[in-house]
Write an enzyme that holds these catalytic residues in place. Structure first.
Site, PDB file in Angstrom:
ATOM      1  N   GLU A   1      65.838  75.316 108.268  1.00 53.32           N
ATOM      2  CA  GLU A   1      65.479  74.919 106.656  1.00 53.32           C
ATOM      3  C   GLU A   1      65.570  75.981 106.221  1.00 53.32           C
ATOM      4  OE1 GLU A   1      62.140  72.537 108.013  1.00 53.32           O
ATOM      5  OE2 GLU A   1      63.181  71.916 109.602  1.00 53.32           O
TER       6      GLU A   1
ATOM      7  N   ARG B   1      60.528  66.828  59.196  1.00 55.93           N
ATOM      8  CA  ARG B   1      61.581  67.055  59.138  1.00 55.93           C
ATOM      9  C   ARG B   1      62.667  66.106  60.676  1.00 55.93           C
ATOM     10  NH1 ARG B   1      66.488  69.531  56.445  1.00 55.93           N
ATOM     11  NH2 ARG B   1      65.200  71.941  56.218  1.00 55.93           N
TER      12      ARG B   1
ATOM     13  N   ASN C   1      57.982  63.127 107.046  1.00 51.04           N
ATOM     14  CA  ASN C   1      59.156  62.981 106.617  1.00 51.04           C
ATOM     15  C   ASN C   1      59.237  62.529 105.453  1.00 51.04           C
ATOM     16  OD1 ASN C   1      61.257  65.117 107.472  1.00 51.04           O
ATOM     17  ND2 ASN C   1      61.550  63.839 109.296  1.00 51.04           N
TER      18      ASN C   1
ATOM     19  N   TYR D   1      66.570  62.407 117.783  1.00 45.17           N
ATOM     20  CA  TYR D   1      65.324  63.928 117.459  1.00 45.17           C
ATOM     21  C   TYR D   1      63.768  62.927 117.479  1.00 45.17           C
ATOM     22  CZ  TYR D   1      63.514  66.742 113.722  1.00 45.17           C
ATOM     23  OH  TYR D   1      62.609  67.354 112.651  1.00 45.17           O
TER      24      TYR D   1
ATOM     25  N   PHE E   1      64.965  63.816 103.358  1.00 43.59           N
ATOM     26  CA  PHE E   1      63.918  64.145 103.003  1.00 43.59           C
ATOM     27  C   PHE E   1      63.840  65.554 102.140  1.00 43.59           C
ATOM     28  CE2 PHE E   1      65.552  66.135 106.844  1.00 43.59           C
ATOM     29  CZ  PHE E   1      65.782  67.324 106.590  1.00 43.59           C
TER      30      PHE E   1
ATOM     31  N   TYR F   1      61.813  71.773  58.662  1.00 41.37           N
ATOM     32  CA  TYR F   1      62.295  71.013  60.666  1.00 41.37           C
ATOM     33  C   TYR F   1      60.692  71.093  61.940  1.00 41.37           C
ATOM     34  CZ  TYR F   1      66.255  74.088  60.487  1.00 41.37           C
ATOM     35  OH  TYR F   1      67.660  74.675  59.750  1.00 41.37           O
TER      36      TYR F   1
ATOM     37  N   HIS G   1      50.950  70.403 111.124  1.00 39.00           N
ATOM     38  CA  HIS G   1      51.781  70.364 110.022  1.00 39.00           C
ATOM     39  C   HIS G   1      50.213  69.839 108.449  1.00 39.00           C
ATOM     40  CE1 HIS G   1      55.193  69.678 112.747  1.00 39.00           C
ATOM     41  NE2 HIS G   1      56.095  69.409 110.973  1.00 39.00           N
TER      42      HIS G   1
END
Length: 505
Positions: free
Chosen positions: A411, A280, A194, A52, A326, A277, A82
């Site tokens: 995915e 404090r 990746n 792959y 990834f 608060y 991409h």
């Protein structure tokens, strides 16, 4: 000089590289592993083994085999297709961090790239040539594909870069600095994109700036305590020891140190029995945010030294495994945690602002005005702070609880970690402005009380801050004061004021 090994990079070292422009060198041992990993890839290509990302398509195309003569074209097409990030670009410091982190990850020797790829990343880093990378478009699983593709473009001489204060086309800049663009070979495009380096780089910048802001929030809170003549008993060490959280104990200690010698603080029963608060509970609230920041730092330092490529190459190529390193879930959760922690520092700060300006809650002039009624004073500064903390509550919604399937459902679970990191940065900017408002109001309050009565540490901070924002003698455009103060907080060297660092347990 910082030596990258792929295993030992710390937040402190990264800070020196990113902010101080310290030069980087590569470990010879790491380069040896890189060479061995690269040899394995070349054997796979020569032997035409089906692996792959080396001789297959990507994502849903993982079952499509690629002929040997098209392996380089495959990598080029990958980067071009991409590189579809959109929106405003990441701050330049984030781009610089991405170069550093990607080089460190590849140097581990599990990704199969040539040393030349890593050396080019470092050349850009050392020459302060930073890719222009759009912020939006990453799902945070399968890596930060879109942002890292824009980084890869710069290595190829494409796209744009930050260079000497300007955005310029990449190729002429590389030529000017005698850096040869690279031609991607088998697996190298995939190895570059990746990974989780966009979200981790953004997270690293977030952490570095959030740590400083958290320290500053304690000093600013200490000035507010003086402005309101707060009760010191609530910071007594015994209270915090019996609860047991180290970060709470440390915060209380730093507040005591900041206010040591102050003539403006009080004891319980002297003026009142208890404070609200927001005064404090400073150790409990700020301390809890420190717990979150400690968690974030731990996760960042693991991820900064992690192999997040896919596939990964082991045993000189005998074992090549497609996995999911990834996936950005660890950083996604850390960023969402950070968002809440920083938003809370702003929330409690805004409540202290209210106590400084509300005449029903103190004995100071209404809204710290020099002429109440004629002059509105700090009235609308509190509005501004309230608006910012409200915006933060929207941004603090966790990004990591969302997931949208991609690549034809191959995915099918993604982290959205890059969105979380980007939102954390926005929250951080808003929080700094809220603390700037508190500081401006706190300075004015102690001015009414008498700055000469302040503690030594707070008075030093008061003196430095007054050089940024003068006393309120009449109404003016306070937007300029807020922006100037927040920039000062962002850019200052905190060590000039911090005489009590956070204790490491």
């Amino acid at each position: 000089m910082i030596e990258l090994t792929g295993h030992t990079l710390t937040v402190e070292e990264a800070k020196k590289v990113i902010y101080d422009k310290e030069k980087v060198t590569l470990s010879p041992v790491g380069l040896l592993k890189v060479n061995q990993s690269r040899d394995a890839v070349e054997r796979i290509v020569k032997e035409q083994r089906i692996v792959y990302g080396i001789n297959t398509g990507f994502g849903k195309f993982s079952d499509v085999l690629i002929d040997q003569e098209h392996v380089e074209e495959l990598q080029l097409n990958l980067i071009h297709s991409h590189a579809c990030g959109v929106g405003d670009h990441f701050p330049e410091k984030v781009s610089r961090a991405m170069l550093l982190l990607r080089a460190n990850a590849l140097l581990k020797g599990y990704s199969g790239v040539r040393p030349a790829v890593i050396e080019t990343l470092i050349a850009l880093l050392n020459k302060s040539i930073h890719p222009v990378i759009p912020q939006q478009g990453s799902l945070g699983a399968s890596g930060d594909l879109a942002p890292l593709s824009h980084l890869a473009l710069a290595l190829m001489g494409e796209g744009e870069v930050f260079y000497k204060g300007e955005i310029q086309p990449t190729l002429p800049v590389l030529s000017k600095e005698d850096i040869m663009p690279i031609t991607l070979q088998a697996k190298e495009g995939l190895a570059l994109i990746n990974g989780t380096q966009a979200m981790t780089a953004m997270g690293l910048i977030n952490y570095i700036e959030a740590e400083q802001l958290a320290y500053q929030s304690e000093m600013i809170a200490a000035i507010t305590i003086e402005g309101l003549q707060g009760i010191m008993d609530a910071f007594d060490e015994d209270i915090h020891i019996v609860r047991g959280y180290p970060q709470q104990i440390e915060t209380a200690q730093r507040i005591r140190n900041h206010l040591d010698g102050s003539l403006l603080t009080t004891s319980q029963g002297e003026l009142r029995v208890q404070d609200a608060y927001s005064l404090r509970c400073i150790p409990q609230v700020h301390g809890a945010s420190w717990q979150a920041l400690d968690y974030v730092k731990e996760k960042l330092e693991i991820e900064m030294n992690a192999a997040t490529d896919n596939p990964l190459i082991f045993d000189n190529g005998k074992k090549v495994i497609s996995g999911g390193n990834f996936h950005g879930q660890p950083i996604a959760l850390a960023m969402d945690f950070m968002k809440i922690a920083i938003a809370e520092l702003a929330n409690i700060s805004e409540r202290r602002v209210e106590r400084l300006v509300n005449p029903q809650l103190n004995d100071l002039p209404p809204f710290l005005s020099p002429e109440p009624g004629l002059q509105s004073g700090a009235m609308i500064m509190q509005y501004c702070a309230a608006s910012l903390v409200s915006e933060n509550k929207t941004l603090a919604h966790p990004a990591s609880v969302d997931s949208i399937p991609s690549s034809a459902n191959q995915e099918d679970h993604v982290s959205m970690g890059t969105i979380g990191a980007r939102h954390a940065y926005q929250i951080l900017q808003n929080a700094r402005r809220v603390l700037a408002v508190e500081l401006i109001c706190g300075l004015q309050a102690v001015e009414f009380r008498g700055p000469e009565k302040m503690a030594g540490a707070t008075h030093r901070f008061y003196t430095a801050a007054r050089k940024q924002v003068p006393s309120i003698t009449k109404d003016r455009v306070f937007s300029k004061d807020i922006e100037k103060t927040q920039l000062w907080l962002q850019d200052m060297n905190w060590q000039d004021f911090n005489s009590n660092k956070k204790i490491t347990q």
